[in-house]
Each structure stands twice: as structure tokens, then as C-alpha cells.
Design a protein around this motif. Structure first.
Motif, mmCIF file in Angstrom:
data_model
loop_
_atom_site.group_PDB
_atom_site.id
_atom_site.type_symbol
_atom_site.label_atom_id
_atom_site.label_comp_id
_atom_site.label_asym_id
_atom_site.label_seq_id
_atom_site.Cartn_x
_atom_site.Cartn_y
_atom_site.Cartn_z
ATOM 1 N N MET A 1 11.956 -0.022 -33.489
ATOM 2 C CA MET A 1 12.324 -1.279 -32.870
ATOM 3 C C MET A 1 11.579 -1.432 -31.553
ATOM 4 S SD MET A 1 16.019 -2.607 -31.449
ATOM 5 C CE MET A 1 15.929 -2.023 -29.765
ATOM 6 N N GLU A 2 11.083 -2.600 -31.337
ATOM 7 C CA GLU A 2 10.466 -2.936 -30.055
ATOM 8 C C GLU A 2 11.535 -2.848 -28.975
ATOM 9 O OE1 GLU A 2 8.978 -7.000 -27.906
ATOM 10 O OE2 GLU A 2 8.733 -6.834 -30.058
ATOM 11 N N THR A 3 11.196 -2.249 -27.862
ATOM 12 C CA THR A 3 12.189 -2.072 -26.799
ATOM 13 C C THR A 3 11.892 -2.994 -25.622
ATOM 14 O OG1 THR A 3 10.936 -0.195 -25.986
ATOM 15 C CG2 THR A 3 12.826 0.275 -27.398
ATOM 16 N N SER A 4 11.823 -4.294 -25.903
ATOM 17 C CA SER A 4 11.593 -5.243 -24.821
ATOM 18 C C SER A 4 12.843 -5.330 -23.954
ATOM 19 C CB SER A 4 11.232 -6.620 -25.385
ATOM 20 O OG SER A 4 12.369 -7.236 -25.940
ATOM 21 N N PRO A 5 12.677 -5.719 -22.704
ATOM 22 C CA PRO A 5 13.823 -5.782 -21.789
ATOM 23 C C PRO A 5 14.956 -6.677 -22.289
ATOM 24 C CG PRO A 5 11.764 -6.007 -20.580
ATOM 25 C CD PRO A 5 11.421 -6.032 -22.040
ATOM 26 N N ILE A 6 14.634 -7.799 -22.917
ATOM 27 C CA ILE A 6 15.691 -8.702 -23.371
ATOM 28 C C ILE A 6 16.488 -8.074 -24.516
ATOM 29 C CG2 ILE A 6 14.330 -10.046 -25.015
ATOM 30 C CD1 ILE A 6 15.857 -12.523 -23.932
ATOM 31 N N LEU A 7 15.818 -7.360 -25.420
ATOM 32 C CA LEU A 7 16.527 -6.702 -26.519
ATOM 33 C C LEU A 7 17.466 -5.629 -25.979
ATOM 34 C CD1 LEU A 7 13.684 -6.282 -29.180
ATOM 35 C CD2 LEU A 7 15.506 -7.984 -29.154
ATOM 36 N N LEU A 8 16.966 -4.847 -25.042
ATOM 37 C CA LEU A 8 17.796 -3.796 -24.454
ATOM 38 C C LEU A 8 18.960 -4.380 -23.660
ATOM 39 C CD1 LEU A 8 15.046 -1.278 -23.326
ATOM 40 C CD2 LEU A 8 16.616 -1.081 -25.259
ATOM 41 N N LYS A 9 18.728 -5.477 -22.949
ATOM 42 C CA LYS A 9 19.784 -6.110 -22.166
ATOM 43 C C LYS A 9 20.884 -6.638 -23.083
ATOM 44 C CE LYS A 9 21.483 -7.578 -18.282
ATOM 45 N NZ LYS A 9 22.059 -6.656 -17.330
ATOM 46 N N VAL A 10 20.493 -7.275 -24.196
ATOM 47 C CA VAL A 10 21.474 -7.782 -25.154
ATOM 48 C C VAL A 10 22.285 -6.632 -25.721
ATOM 49 C CG1 VAL A 10 21.743 -8.849 -27.439
ATOM 50 C CG2 VAL A 10 20.228 -9.902 -25.747
ATOM 51 N N LEU A 11 21.612 -5.564 -26.149
ATOM 52 C CA LEU A 11 22.326 -4.409 -26.684
ATOM 53 C C LEU A 11 23.261 -3.793 -25.650
ATOM 54 C CD1 LEU A 11 19.780 -2.417 -28.897
ATOM 55 C CD2 LEU A 11 21.838 -3.609 -29.629
ATOM 56 N N GLN A 12 22.817 -3.700 -24.407
ATOM 57 C CA GLN A 12 23.648 -3.105 -23.361
ATOM 58 C C GLN A 12 24.893 -3.944 -23.104
ATOM 59 O OE1 GLN A 12 23.087 0.001 -21.783
ATOM 60 N NE2 GLN A 12 25.235 -0.420 -21.386
ATOM 61 N N ILE A 13 24.734 -5.253 -23.038
ATOM 62 C CA ILE A 13 25.886 -6.136 -22.809
ATOM 63 C C ILE A 13 26.880 -6.005 -23.961
ATOM 64 C CG2 ILE A 13 26.620 -8.560 -22.729
ATOM 65 C CD1 ILE A 13 23.999 -9.083 -21.121
ATOM 66 N N LEU A 14 26.375 -6.012 -25.192
ATOM 67 C CA LEU A 14 27.266 -5.894 -26.340
ATOM 68 C C LEU A 14 27.906 -4.511 -26.410
ATOM 69 C CD1 LEU A 14 25.256 -7.889 -29.025
ATOM 70 C CD2 LEU A 14 27.306 -8.619 -27.793
ATOM 71 N N ALA A 15 27.182 -3.486 -25.988
ATOM 72 C CA ALA A 15 27.756 -2.139 -25.958
ATOM 73 C C ALA A 15 28.872 -2.063 -24.912
ATOM 74 C CB ALA A 15 26.672 -1.101 -25.659
ATOM 75 N N ASP A 16 28.674 -2.711 -23.776
ATOM 76 C CA ASP A 16 29.700 -2.740 -22.735
ATOM 77 C C ASP A 16 30.950 -3.480 -23.195
ATOM 78 O OD1 ASP A 16 27.985 -1.360 -21.069
ATOM 79 O OD2 ASP A 16 27.385 -3.135 -19.917
ATOM 80 N N ARG A 17 30.759 -4.389 -24.127
ATOM 81 C CA ARG A 17 31.877 -5.179 -24.663
ATOM 82 C C ARG A 17 32.223 -4.737 -26.082
ATOM 83 N NH1 ARG A 17 31.987 -10.938 -22.567
ATOM 84 N NH2 ARG A 17 31.189 -10.735 -20.481
ATOM 85 N N SER B 1 15.182 -17.774 -26.394
ATOM 86 C CA SER B 1 14.691 -16.390 -26.343
ATOM 87 C C SER B 1 15.786 -15.406 -26.735
ATOM 88 C CB SER B 1 14.191 -16.051 -24.942
ATOM 89 O OG SER B 1 13.102 -16.838 -24.588
ATOM 90 N N ILE B 2 16.993 -15.652 -26.247
ATOM 91 C CA ILE B 2 18.107 -14.764 -26.554
ATOM 92 C C ILE B 2 18.479 -14.880 -28.028
ATOM 93 C CG2 ILE B 2 20.559 -14.311 -26.089
ATOM 94 C CD1 ILE B 2 19.858 -15.152 -23.130
ATOM 95 N N LEU B 3 18.453 -16.083 -28.580
ATOM 96 C CA LEU B 3 18.739 -16.263 -29.998
ATOM 97 C C LEU B 3 17.706 -15.540 -30.852
ATOM 98 C CD1 LEU B 3 20.552 -17.457 -32.144
ATOM 99 C CD2 LEU B 3 19.221 -19.575 -32.006
ATOM 100 N N ASP B 4 16.435 -15.614 -30.470
ATOM 101 C CA ASP B 4 15.387 -14.863 -31.183
ATOM 102 C C ASP B 4 15.688 -13.369 -31.155
ATOM 103 O OD1 ASP B 4 13.989 -17.181 -31.776
ATOM 104 O OD2 ASP B 4 12.532 -16.943 -30.160
#
Length: 94
Positions: free
Chosen positions: A1-17, A54-57
Motif C-alpha cells: 500500500m502506498e503510504t501517502s500522508p493522507i492515507l495514513l492520517k485517515v487510518l490513524q483517525i479511524l484507529a483512534d475511533r 481527496s479524502i474520498l479517493d
């Protein structure tokens, strides 16, 4: 998986929740920087729509790879076990 900042940020937010969902609008507000006072409302709305796209993508890509579950009817996202493993592995690795 590409580890772009937006992908990691989305995963981190969802992991926190973990165990709760997060809508596209909530994710956009959490990821998008605070409004600059010099920005006009038109510029802000255009910027917000661009950020949402961008977030939806990113959500679609993460869903396709099994890291999150994206409910296309409600725009709610929840991280999967695979996503938790990915984000925790990335955090521990760095």
C-alpha cells in the motif's frame, strides 16, 4: 500500500475511533487545516470540496485494499482489523 500522508492520517483517525464510524464530513474537518481568516467563503468552500474529493479517493482506495469498510450509502467509514495492523505496524516501524 502506498503510504501517502493522507492515507495514513485517515487510518490513524479511524484507529483512534475504533469501534465507531466516522463520516466523510467529519474526516474532512479533522484532516483539513483551520480556516484562515484571510480566506473568502468562496475560496474556503472550493477548498473544502477539493479536500473532500481527496479524502474520498483515499477512502475508496483503503476500502478496496481491505483496510477500512466504507458504507457508500451513508459515507461512514470504520477501520478493519487489517487496517489496525497496518497503522500499528507503520507507527511501530517508524
Amino acid at each position: 500500500m502506498e503510504t501517502s500522508p493522507i492515507l495514513l492520517k485517515v487510518l490513524q483517525i479511524l484507529a483512534d475511533r475504533y469501534a465507531s464510524s466516522c463520516s466523510l464530513e467529519e474526516l474532512t474537518k479533522l484532516i483539513t487545516p483551520v480556516i484562515k481568516s484571510s480566506m473568502s467563503i468562496t475560496d474556503y468552500l472550493a477548498s473544502e470540496k477539493e479536500n473532500q474529493a481527496s479524502i474520498l479517493d483515499a477512502l475508496v482506495l483503503l476500502h478496496d485494499q481491505g483496510f477500512i469498510f466504507l458504507n457508500s450509502d451513508t459515507d461512514q467509514s470504520v477501520i478493519t482489523i487489517k487496517g489496525l495492523i497496518k497503522i500499528n505496524h507503520y507507527v511501530l516501524y517508524n
